[in-house]
Write a protein that holds these residues in place. Structure first.
Motif, PDB file in Angstrom:
ATOM      1  N   GLN A  42      63.448 -31.886 -18.216  1.00 20.32           N
ATOM      2  CA  GLN A  42      62.631 -32.505 -16.875  1.00 20.32           C
ATOM      3  C   GLN A  42      62.344 -33.955 -17.587  1.00 20.32           C
ATOM      4  OE1 GLN A  42      59.274 -33.484 -15.993  1.00 20.32           O
ATOM      5  NE2 GLN A  42      60.390 -33.741 -14.014  1.00 20.32           N
ATOM      6  N   PHE A  43      62.905 -34.778 -16.880  1.00 21.08           N
ATOM      7  CA  PHE A  43      62.482 -36.137 -17.245  1.00 21.08           C
ATOM      8  C   PHE A  43      62.222 -37.101 -16.192  1.00 21.08           C
ATOM      9  CE2 PHE A  43      66.837 -35.488 -18.095  1.00 21.08           C
ATOM     10  CZ  PHE A  43      67.526 -36.692 -17.324  1.00 21.08           C
ATOM     11  N   TYR A  44      61.969 -38.438 -16.224  1.00 16.53           N
ATOM     12  CA  TYR A  44      62.058 -39.567 -15.268  1.00 16.53           C
ATOM     13  C   TYR A  44      63.079 -40.394 -15.578  1.00 16.53           C
ATOM     14  CZ  TYR A  44      58.224 -36.900 -13.067  1.00 16.53           C
ATOM     15  OH  TYR A  44      57.554 -35.650 -12.606  1.00 16.53           O
ATOM     16  N   PHE A  45      63.855 -40.783 -14.567  1.00 15.42           N
ATOM     17  CA  PHE A  45      64.856 -41.849 -14.479  1.00 15.42           C
ATOM     18  C   PHE A  45      63.955 -43.161 -14.105  1.00 15.42           C
ATOM     19  CE2 PHE A  45      68.223 -44.201 -11.917  1.00 15.42           C
ATOM     20  CZ  PHE A  45      69.217 -43.995 -12.896  1.00 15.42           C
ATOM     21  N   HIS A  46      63.940 -44.554 -14.654  1.00 15.81           N
ATOM     22  CA  HIS A  46      63.339 -45.577 -13.921  1.00 15.81           C
ATOM     23  C   HIS A  46      64.515 -46.535 -14.117  1.00 15.81           C
ATOM     24  CE1 HIS A  46      59.129 -44.300 -15.373  1.00 15.81           C
ATOM     25  NE2 HIS A  46      59.836 -43.496 -16.093  1.00 15.81           N
ATOM     26  N   ASP A  47      64.733 -46.711 -12.693  1.00  9.22           N
ATOM     27  CA  ASP A  47      65.726 -47.717 -12.317  1.00  9.22           C
ATOM     28  C   ASP A  47      65.074 -48.944 -11.913  1.00  9.22           C
ATOM     29  OD1 ASP A  47      68.680 -48.406 -11.855  1.00  9.22           O
ATOM     30  OD2 ASP A  47      68.099 -48.552  -9.868  1.00  9.22           O
ATOM     31  N   ILE A  48      64.992 -50.218 -12.976  1.00 12.09           N
ATOM     32  CA  ILE A  48      63.988 -51.404 -12.534  1.00 12.09           C
ATOM     33  C   ILE A  48      64.863 -52.303 -12.152  1.00 12.09           C
ATOM     34  CG2 ILE A  48      62.468 -52.721 -13.626  1.00 12.09           C
ATOM     35  CD1 ILE A  48      62.127 -50.451 -15.869  1.00 12.09           C
ATOM     36  N   SER A  49      64.995 -52.556 -10.751  1.00  6.53           N
ATOM     37  CA  SER A  49      65.702 -53.814 -10.512  1.00  6.53           C
ATOM     38  C   SER A  49      65.174 -55.258 -10.386  1.00  6.53           C
ATOM     39  CB  SER A  49      66.311 -53.399  -9.158  1.00  6.53           C
ATOM     40  OG  SER A  49      65.256 -53.161  -8.071  1.00  6.53           O
ATOM     41  N   SER A 165      58.863 -42.614  -6.634  1.00  4.56           N
ATOM     42  CA  SER A 165      58.466 -44.057  -6.127  1.00  4.56           C
ATOM     43  C   SER A 165      59.689 -44.904  -5.753  1.00  4.56           C
ATOM     44  CB  SER A 165      57.404 -44.673  -6.862  1.00  4.56           C
ATOM     45  OG  SER A 165      57.960 -45.122  -8.143  1.00  4.56           O
ATOM     46  N   ASN A 166      59.562 -45.720  -4.918  1.00  4.45           N
ATOM     47  CA  ASN A 166      60.899 -46.584  -4.623  1.00  4.45           C
ATOM     48  C   ASN A 166      60.115 -47.918  -4.134  1.00  4.45           C
ATOM     49  OD1 ASN A 166      63.214 -47.673  -4.095  1.00  4.45           O
ATOM     50  ND2 ASN A 166      64.156 -46.084  -3.156  1.00  4.45           N
ATOM     51  N   ASN A 167      60.350 -49.019  -4.923  1.00  2.00           N
ATOM     52  CA  ASN A 167      59.835 -50.264  -4.333  1.00  2.00           C
ATOM     53  C   ASN A 167      61.259 -51.123  -4.354  1.00  2.00           C
ATOM     54  OD1 ASN A 167      59.048 -52.954  -4.620  1.00  2.00           O
ATOM     55  ND2 ASN A 167      56.829 -52.066  -4.823  1.00  2.00           N
ATOM     56  N   ALA A 168      61.607 -51.600  -3.157  1.00  3.35           N
ATOM     57  CA  ALA A 168      62.707 -52.484  -3.055  1.00  3.35           C
ATOM     58  C   ALA A 168      62.857 -53.566  -3.988  1.00  3.35           C
ATOM     59  CB  ALA A 168      62.881 -53.015  -1.714  1.00  3.35           C
ATOM     60  N   THR A 169      61.568 -54.113  -4.366  1.00  3.00           N
ATOM     61  CA  THR A 169      61.715 -55.398  -5.504  1.00  3.00           C
ATOM     62  C   THR A 169      61.420 -55.095  -6.713  1.00  3.00           C
ATOM     63  OG1 THR A 169      59.081 -55.889  -5.033  1.00  3.00           O
ATOM     64  CG2 THR A 169      60.541 -56.915  -3.413  1.00  3.00           C
ATOM     65  N   VAL A 170      60.944 -53.887  -7.049  1.00  2.86           N
ATOM     66  CA  VAL A 170      60.785 -53.626  -8.441  1.00  2.86           C
ATOM     67  C   VAL A 170      61.715 -52.240  -8.931  1.00  2.86           C
ATOM     68  CG1 VAL A 170      59.320 -52.284 -10.154  1.00  2.86           C
ATOM     69  CG2 VAL A 170      58.432 -53.828  -8.343  1.00  2.86           C
ATOM     70  N   GLY A 171      62.237 -51.310  -8.269  1.00  4.87           N
ATOM     71  CA  GLY A 171      62.820 -50.456  -8.450  1.00  4.87           C
ATOM     72  C   GLY A 171      62.522 -48.926  -8.219  1.00  4.87           C
ATOM     73  N   ALA A 172      63.145 -47.650  -8.584  1.00  2.00           N
ATOM     74  CA  ALA A 172      62.825 -46.567  -8.488  1.00  2.00           C
ATOM     75  C   ALA A 172      62.446 -45.551  -9.720  1.00  2.00           C
ATOM     76  CB  ALA A 172      63.916 -45.887  -7.723  1.00  2.00           C
ATOM     77  N   ILE A 173      61.479 -44.848  -9.550  1.00  3.41           N
ATOM     78  CA  ILE A 173      61.625 -43.667 -10.481  1.00  3.41           C
ATOM     79  C   ILE A 173      61.896 -42.399  -9.669  1.00  3.41           C
ATOM     80  CG2 ILE A 173      59.680 -42.694 -11.888  1.00  3.41           C
ATOM     81  CD1 ILE A 173      58.027 -45.209 -11.894  1.00  3.41           C
ATOM     82  N   VAL A 174      62.711 -41.726 -10.629  1.00  2.00           N
ATOM     83  CA  VAL A 174      63.152 -40.421  -9.965  1.00  2.00           C
ATOM     84  C   VAL A 174      63.029 -39.369 -11.073  1.00  2.00           C
ATOM     85  CG1 VAL A 174      65.226 -39.510  -8.997  1.00  2.00           C
ATOM     86  CG2 VAL A 174      64.941 -41.830  -8.651  1.00  2.00           C
TER      87      VAL A 174
END
Length: 185
Positions: A42-49, A165-174
């Protein structure tokens, strides 16, 4: 007085070891069976765009679909941190490296080809690979694991993902809940 100091130091050391052990066990569980090993992670994926240090970068975009509301044809390369908690400052346990592309013409979905490479605990140096459709607007969603290396050699399994969380300018945490089966070596 010296005895009190020594006992205090021992208590601190044992507490630190227990904390590290609990942290290790908070995100991963490994159960050996007769012929196989079952692992749950169990972990979190940080897609920083966005921002000064993005971990995902668009590398291609089909020119004939620039007006698509689903970004159909866009291709993104990633090197995203994997953490124990949703906080970006929580313990990093690995990196997600690979690419994903917008594969839905009318519905937003991604085709993902990513290796999840671990850098912490007994899983340091092990990885599993995902090749699957990610219907990002659904929660939860399921994706297929198609292989792995190290402790995850010949892995098969699945990921249940939920957008935290998902923010179009920062990215998503899944959030990822992973179930893996491997042959016992």
């Amino acid at each position: 007085m010296e005895t009190v100091i020594i006992v205090s130091i021992l208590i601190i050391l044992v507490s630190a070891i227990n904390a590290q052990s609990n942290e290790q066990n908070s995100w991963a569980k490994r159960v050996e069976r007769e012929h196989e090993v079952a692992t749950t992670l169990q972990f979190y994926f940080h897609d920083i765009s966005g921002g000064p240090n993005p971990t995902s970068v668009r590398i291609a975009q089909a020119t004939q679909t620039n007006n698509s509301s689903t970004f159909f044809g866009a291709l993104v390369m990633i090197d995203d941190p994997l953490t124990i908690g949703p906080d970006p400052l929580s313990k990093i346990v690995g990196r997600a490296r690979g690419l994903y592309g917008s594969s839905g013409l009318t519905v937003f979905s991604l085709i993902m080809a990513i290796s999840y490479v671990f850098t912490y605990g007994i899983y340091d140096g092990s990885s599993f690979s995902l090749l699957s459709i990610n219907q990002e607007t659904k929660s939860p969603r399921e994706m297929a694991i198609v292989g792995g290396t190290g402790l995850f050699r010949l892995a098969r399994g699945y990921v249940i993902a939920r957008t935290y969380s998902n923010n179009a300018t920062v990215g998503a945490i899944v959030g990822y809940n992973v179930s893996l089966l491997t042959n016992k070596v």
